[in-house]
Scaffold this motif. Sequence first.
Motif, PDB file in Angstrom:
ATOM      1  N   LYS A  74      11.299  25.661 -21.545  1.00 26.34           N
ATOM      2  CA  LYS A  74      11.724  24.444 -20.849  1.00 26.34           C
ATOM      3  C   LYS A  74      11.929  24.640 -19.352  1.00 26.34           C
ATOM      4  O   LYS A  74      11.563  23.776 -18.551  1.00 26.34           O
ATOM      5  CB  LYS A  74      13.019  23.914 -21.459  1.00 26.34           C
ATOM      6  CG  LYS A  74      13.527  22.619 -20.824  1.00 26.34           C
ATOM      7  CD  LYS A  74      14.792  22.121 -21.494  1.00 26.34           C
ATOM      8  CE  LYS A  74      15.270  20.819 -20.853  1.00 26.34           C
ATOM      9  NZ  LYS A  74      16.513  20.333 -21.497  1.00 26.34           N
ATOM     10  N   LEU A  75      12.521  25.795 -18.955  1.00 27.96           N
ATOM     11  CA  LEU A  75      12.945  25.919 -17.562  1.00 27.96           C
ATOM     12  C   LEU A  75      12.807  27.348 -17.074  1.00 27.96           C
ATOM     13  O   LEU A  75      13.116  28.301 -17.796  1.00 27.96           O
ATOM     14  CB  LEU A  75      14.413  25.478 -17.443  1.00 27.96           C
ATOM     15  CG  LEU A  75      14.945  25.114 -16.056  1.00 27.96           C
ATOM     16  CD1 LEU A  75      14.220  23.886 -15.517  1.00 27.96           C
ATOM     17  CD2 LEU A  75      16.440  24.842 -16.127  1.00 27.96           C
ATOM     18  N   ARG A  77      14.290  29.479 -13.927  1.00 34.30           N
ATOM     19  CA  ARG A  77      15.328  29.371 -12.899  1.00 34.30           C
ATOM     20  C   ARG A  77      15.586  30.746 -12.297  1.00 34.30           C
ATOM     21  O   ARG A  77      15.650  31.739 -13.018  1.00 34.30           O
ATOM     22  CB  ARG A  77      16.617  28.819 -13.496  1.00 34.30           C
ATOM     23  CG  ARG A  77      17.797  28.762 -12.536  1.00 34.30           C
ATOM     24  CD  ARG A  77      19.035  28.226 -13.232  1.00 34.30           C
ATOM     25  NE  ARG A  77      18.862  26.837 -13.610  1.00 34.30           N
ATOM     26  CZ  ARG A  77      19.568  26.242 -14.566  1.00 34.30           C
ATOM     27  NH1 ARG A  77      20.463  26.932 -15.255  1.00 34.30           N
ATOM     28  NH2 ARG A  77      19.362  24.977 -14.844  1.00 34.30           N
ATOM     29  N   GLN A  98      13.802  26.719  -8.985  1.00 32.30           N
ATOM     30  CA  GLN A  98      13.847  26.187 -10.345  1.00 32.30           C
ATOM     31  C   GLN A  98      12.606  25.334 -10.592  1.00 32.30           C
ATOM     32  O   GLN A  98      12.163  24.602  -9.707  1.00 32.30           O
ATOM     33  CB  GLN A  98      15.124  25.361 -10.552  1.00 32.30           C
ATOM     34  CG  GLN A  98      15.295  24.835 -11.965  1.00 32.30           C
ATOM     35  CD  GLN A  98      16.698  24.327 -12.223  1.00 32.30           C
ATOM     36  OE1 GLN A  98      17.653  25.095 -12.236  1.00 32.30           O
ATOM     37  NE2 GLN A  98      16.824  23.016 -12.427  1.00 32.30           N
ATOM     38  N   ASP A  99      12.052  25.440 -11.795  1.00 27.64           N
ATOM     39  CA  ASP A  99      10.843  24.689 -12.127  1.00 27.64           C
ATOM     40  C   ASP A  99      10.813  24.413 -13.623  1.00 27.64           C
ATOM     41  O   ASP A  99      11.236  25.251 -14.434  1.00 27.64           O
ATOM     42  CB  ASP A  99       9.600  25.486 -11.715  1.00 27.64           C
ATOM     43  CG  ASP A  99       8.328  24.642 -11.735  1.00 27.64           C
ATOM     44  OD1 ASP A  99       8.440  23.403 -11.787  1.00 27.64           O
ATOM     45  OD2 ASP A  99       7.233  25.229 -11.717  1.00 27.64           O
ATOM     46  N   THR A 100      10.308  23.237 -13.993  1.00 22.37           N
ATOM     47  CA  THR A 100      10.132  22.887 -15.403  1.00 22.37           C
ATOM     48  C   THR A 100       8.889  23.576 -15.945  1.00 22.37           C
ATOM     49  O   THR A 100       7.847  23.610 -15.283  1.00 22.37           O
ATOM     50  CB  THR A 100       9.998  21.364 -15.567  1.00 22.37           C
ATOM     51  OG1 THR A 100      11.180  20.735 -15.057  1.00 22.37           O
ATOM     52  CG2 THR A 100       9.828  20.992 -17.037  1.00 22.37           C
ATOM     53  N   SER A 102       6.690  24.587 -19.902  1.00 22.31           N
ATOM     54  CA  SER A 102       6.501  24.120 -21.270  1.00 22.31           C
ATOM     55  C   SER A 102       5.589  25.085 -22.011  1.00 22.31           C
ATOM     56  O   SER A 102       5.020  26.009 -21.418  1.00 22.31           O
ATOM     57  CB  SER A 102       5.902  22.709 -21.286  1.00 22.31           C
ATOM     58  OG  SER A 102       4.637  22.705 -20.641  1.00 22.31           O
ATOM     59  N   THR A 132      13.866  25.181 -25.035  1.00 23.20           N
ATOM     60  CA  THR A 132      14.310  23.794 -25.254  1.00 23.20           C
ATOM     61  C   THR A 132      15.635  23.718 -26.001  1.00 23.20           C
ATOM     62  O   THR A 132      16.257  22.660 -26.045  1.00 23.20           O
ATOM     63  CB  THR A 132      13.240  23.019 -26.043  1.00 23.20           C
ATOM     64  OG1 THR A 132      12.928  23.738 -27.248  1.00 23.20           O
ATOM     65  CG2 THR A 132      11.977  22.847 -25.227  1.00 23.20           C
TER      66      THR A 132
END
Length: 302
Positions: A74-75, A77, A98-100, A102, A132
Amino acid sequence: MLKKLSALIAFLILSSTFFLTGCKDPTGGDNITPIPDDKNPAITLVGPSNNNALALAGSNVVFNFRMDDNEALKLFRVVGQQFDQRDSVIGTEFIAYQDTISGKISFRTLNYLVPNLPIAYKVRLSAYAIDTKGAYNKTTVWVSVVDAPPPPPPYAMSNNYPAKKVYSKMAGTNQHLFQFTLGGQNPPLNATSADFAETSAFAGTFNRQINCPNNPNPDVVVVTNANSFNYDEATWTTTYQAFFSNPDPKNISAPLNAGDIVIIRLFYVPPYERFGILRVINVVDDAGDANDYIEFEYKYTY
């Protein structure tokens, strides 16, 4: 009415039987397929090979990371923390990036702008992979502020020399001395020609420590480990960075243990620094002194 009620009861019994047996082994056995445990994500530094970088204030340092999760990421950081020359914390932690993300696998590049800090200050960057469900793992890299860019790699790194030994100084032989270029086959006859030496001074006590008797510089030994230094892919540049980004080089090592990596700053030959690297394989402290030794593999710059 009674017939309808009986039919409904029969349907419910049949349905419950189906749901209870639906996870059975299709071959007719009683094995039930277990639901796999959810695992925390993993994060690794994939480049550069050394997690200690030297950089000028105001310049950029690049780190590349890989993240893996068995379900879904999910992330990404990165949390920063600054330290002064004495390793005292400055201020509070901050989010540097920080970046999303998947999927089950993700790659991210951190292009970090070094803040305007004094020379010899450091920034610890803790990179997190978060899934997630909120589970996470982290890996850490360091940036040390220097007053000049690292020089180009002037020296090559030797091949690996495996399974050499240096004995206790109290063993009664000159094998407590070691010279890299001799490959350990012909121990030097005196300390002035040795690159390093074991330092035990009392019978029955094995210090497991080494110093550099022919190097007048007081800061010549750095002890690290595989989490901070990639021995297998070591180059002159990564060794230089690891040595000079270390906050506390010594003139003598701490007592050594298997797994320790020792970077030795060799006698200075202008215009560039030279290094030897030991990876400790085993330390034997036997009865008496004659069979006390440090076993290691090594490389050196040339």
